[in-house]
Scaffold this motif. Structure first.
Motif, PDB file in Angstrom:
ATOM      1  N   ILE A   1      -5.032   6.488   1.052  1.00 42.59           N
ATOM      2  CA  ILE A   1      -4.457   5.145   1.078  1.00 42.59           C
ATOM      3  C   ILE A   1      -4.739   4.503  -0.272  1.00 42.59           C
ATOM      4  CG2 ILE A   1      -4.549   2.848   2.110  1.00 42.59           C
ATOM      5  CD1 ILE A   1      -5.575   4.194   4.678  1.00 42.59           C
ATOM      6  N   LEU A   2      -3.720   3.936  -0.879  1.00 42.91           N
ATOM      7  CA  LEU A   2      -3.883   3.189  -2.126  1.00 42.91           C
ATOM      8  C   LEU A   2      -3.351   1.788  -1.907  1.00 42.91           C
ATOM      9  CD1 LEU A   2      -2.824   6.285  -3.024  1.00 42.91           C
ATOM     10  CD2 LEU A   2      -3.489   5.313  -5.199  1.00 42.91           C
ATOM     11  N   ILE A   3      -4.174   0.795  -2.138  1.00 43.54           N
ATOM     12  CA  ILE A   3      -3.753  -0.602  -2.034  1.00 43.54           C
ATOM     13  C   ILE A   3      -3.359  -1.076  -3.430  1.00 43.54           C
ATOM     14  CG2 ILE A   3      -4.469  -2.962  -1.466  1.00 43.54           C
ATOM     15  CD1 ILE A   3      -6.431  -1.674   0.559  1.00 43.54           C
ATOM     16  N   ILE A   4      -2.176  -1.654  -3.510  1.00 39.80           N
ATOM     17  CA  ILE A   4      -1.658  -2.150  -4.787  1.00 39.80           C
ATOM     18  C   ILE A   4      -1.551  -3.668  -4.679  1.00 39.80           C
ATOM     19  CG2 ILE A   4       0.156  -1.942  -6.515  1.00 39.80           C
ATOM     20  CD1 ILE A   4      -1.086   0.782  -5.796  1.00 39.80           C
ATOM     21  N   PRO A   5      -2.410  -4.408  -5.385  1.00 50.14           N
ATOM     22  CA  PRO A   5      -2.388  -5.876  -5.272  1.00 50.14           C
ATOM     23  C   PRO A   5      -1.229  -6.501  -6.051  1.00 50.14           C
ATOM     24  CG  PRO A   5      -4.060  -5.190  -6.849  1.00 50.14           C
ATOM     25  CD  PRO A   5      -3.472  -3.925  -6.256  1.00 50.14           C
ATOM     26  N   ASN A   6      -0.874  -7.699  -5.625  1.00 54.91           N
ATOM     27  CA  ASN A   6       0.088  -8.535  -6.347  1.00 54.91           C
ATOM     28  C   ASN A   6       1.478  -7.922  -6.504  1.00 54.91           C
ATOM     29  OD1 ASN A   6      -2.010 -10.407  -6.684  1.00 54.91           O
ATOM     30  ND2 ASN A   6      -2.691  -9.356  -8.529  1.00 54.91           N
TER      31      ASN A   6
ATOM     32  N   TYR B   1       0.840  -1.196   0.000  1.00 50.81           N
ATOM     33  CA  TYR B   1       0.000   0.000   0.000  1.00 50.81           C
ATOM     34  C   TYR B   1       0.873   1.242   0.000  1.00 50.81           C
ATOM     35  CZ  TYR B   1       0.937   0.014   5.064  1.00 50.81           C
ATOM     36  OH  TYR B   1       1.535   0.011   6.297  1.00 50.81           O
ATOM     37  N   LEU B   2       0.268   2.321  -0.431  1.00 52.77           N
ATOM     38  CA  LEU B   2       0.882   3.633  -0.375  1.00 52.77           C
ATOM     39  C   LEU B   2       0.042   4.495   0.546  1.00 52.77           C
ATOM     40  CD1 LEU B   2       1.529   4.325  -4.181  1.00 52.77           C
ATOM     41  CD2 LEU B   2       3.167   3.476  -2.503  1.00 52.77           C
ATOM     42  N   LEU B   3       0.688   5.177   1.467  1.00 59.64           N
ATOM     43  CA  LEU B   3       0.015   6.175   2.285  1.00 59.64           C
ATOM     44  C   LEU B   3       0.469   7.541   1.790  1.00 59.64           C
ATOM     45  CD1 LEU B   3       0.500   4.794   5.932  1.00 59.64           C
ATOM     46  CD2 LEU B   3      -1.399   4.376   4.351  1.00 59.64           C
ATOM     47  N   ILE B   4      -0.488   8.413   1.547  1.00 58.04           N
ATOM     48  CA  ILE B   4      -0.180   9.793   1.200  1.00 58.04           C
ATOM     49  C   ILE B   4      -0.343  10.596   2.492  1.00 58.04           C
ATOM     50  CG2 ILE B   4      -0.705  11.740  -0.312  1.00 58.04           C
ATOM     51  CD1 ILE B   4       0.102   9.081  -1.779  1.00 58.04           C
ATOM     52  N   ILE B   5       0.729  11.236   2.920  1.00 56.84           N
ATOM     53  CA  ILE B   5       0.791  11.881   4.230  1.00 56.84           C
ATOM     54  C   ILE B   5       1.226  13.331   4.048  1.00 56.84           C
ATOM     55  CG2 ILE B   5       1.958  11.834   6.468  1.00 56.84           C
ATOM     56  CD1 ILE B   5       2.489   8.771   5.755  1.00 56.84           C
ATOM     57  N   LYS B   6       0.573  14.217   4.766  1.00 58.75           N
ATOM     58  CA  LYS B   6       0.929  15.631   4.700  1.00 58.75           C
ATOM     59  C   LYS B   6       1.459  16.094   6.054  1.00 58.75           C
ATOM     60  CE  LYS B   6      -0.463  19.674   2.545  1.00 58.75           C
ATOM     61  NZ  LYS B   6      -1.216  19.867   1.378  1.00 58.75           N
ATOM     62  N   CYS B   7       2.661  16.649   6.039  1.00 58.80           N
ATOM     63  CA  CYS B   7       3.239  17.274   7.229  1.00 58.80           C
ATOM     64  C   CYS B   7       3.132  18.787   7.037  1.00 58.80           C
ATOM     65  CB  CYS B   7       4.701  16.863   7.403  1.00 58.80           C
ATOM     66  SG  CYS B   7       4.920  15.108   7.761  1.00 58.80           S
ATOM     67  N   LEU B   8       2.380  19.425   7.904  1.00 56.74           N
ATOM     68  CA  LEU B   8       2.135  20.856   7.766  1.00 56.74           C
ATOM     69  C   LEU B   8       3.314  21.697   8.225  1.00 56.74           C
ATOM     70  CD1 LEU B   8      -1.566  20.907   9.005  1.00 56.74           C
ATOM     71  CD2 LEU B   8      -0.724  20.894   6.638  1.00 56.74           C
TER      72      LEU B   8
END
Length: 140
Positions: free
Chosen positions: A76-81, A9-16
């Motif tokens: 959140i993006l889930i990337i299978p396989n 998975y990819l988490l997109i996170i923002k630090c202000l």
């Protein structure tokens, strides 16, 4: 583990703000304000992602736990396989990303990081589209 039973998975996170993270192992990471992409492994059913979403009273264990205490989880993006290691390998060389050395990659001898800062953020959806396109071009 067969390729069909793994996912990442990819988490997109923002630090202000400028953020200093100190882990239980004593590592210190200085992060500039901005948007980051974290690569993680979720195995067969991706239940680990629920930890990031709902567990406010969790004990910090992984580097990402410390980061999410201070910054905002946006997507959140889930990337299978695909494995976490393969996913990190495929996106690490993109010129619009800058690796945060040794973050989340202590068990990965091939990648120096599993956290990447987006250098220039004109349009987050364009960056995500480029990453996903690159990933799926190499999977198929």
């Amino acid at each position: 583990m067969s390729k069909s039973t793994i996912s990442a998975y990819l988490l997109i996170i923002k630090c202000l703000d400028k953020t200093t993270i100190k882990t239980r192992g004593g590592r210190v990471f200085e992060l500039m304000p901005g948007t980051y992409i974290y690569v993680g492994s979720c195995g067969i059913n991706c239940s680990r992602i629920l930890r990031h979403l709902y567990s406010k009273k969790k004990r910090n264990f992984w580097h990402i736990d410390y980061l999410l205490d201070q910054c905002l989880l946006e997507k959140i993006l889930i990337i299978p396989n695909i494995s976490e290691r393969d996913l990190a390998s495929r996106i690490r060389q993109e010129n619009y990303l800058e690796a945060v050395p040794k973050f989340g990659a202590s068990d990965d001898p091939f990648n120096k990081s599993h956290l990447f800062r987006i250098k220039s953020l004109d349009n987050l959806s364009d960056v995500i589209t480029l990453i996903i396109k690159k990933i799926f071009e190499k999977i198929s």
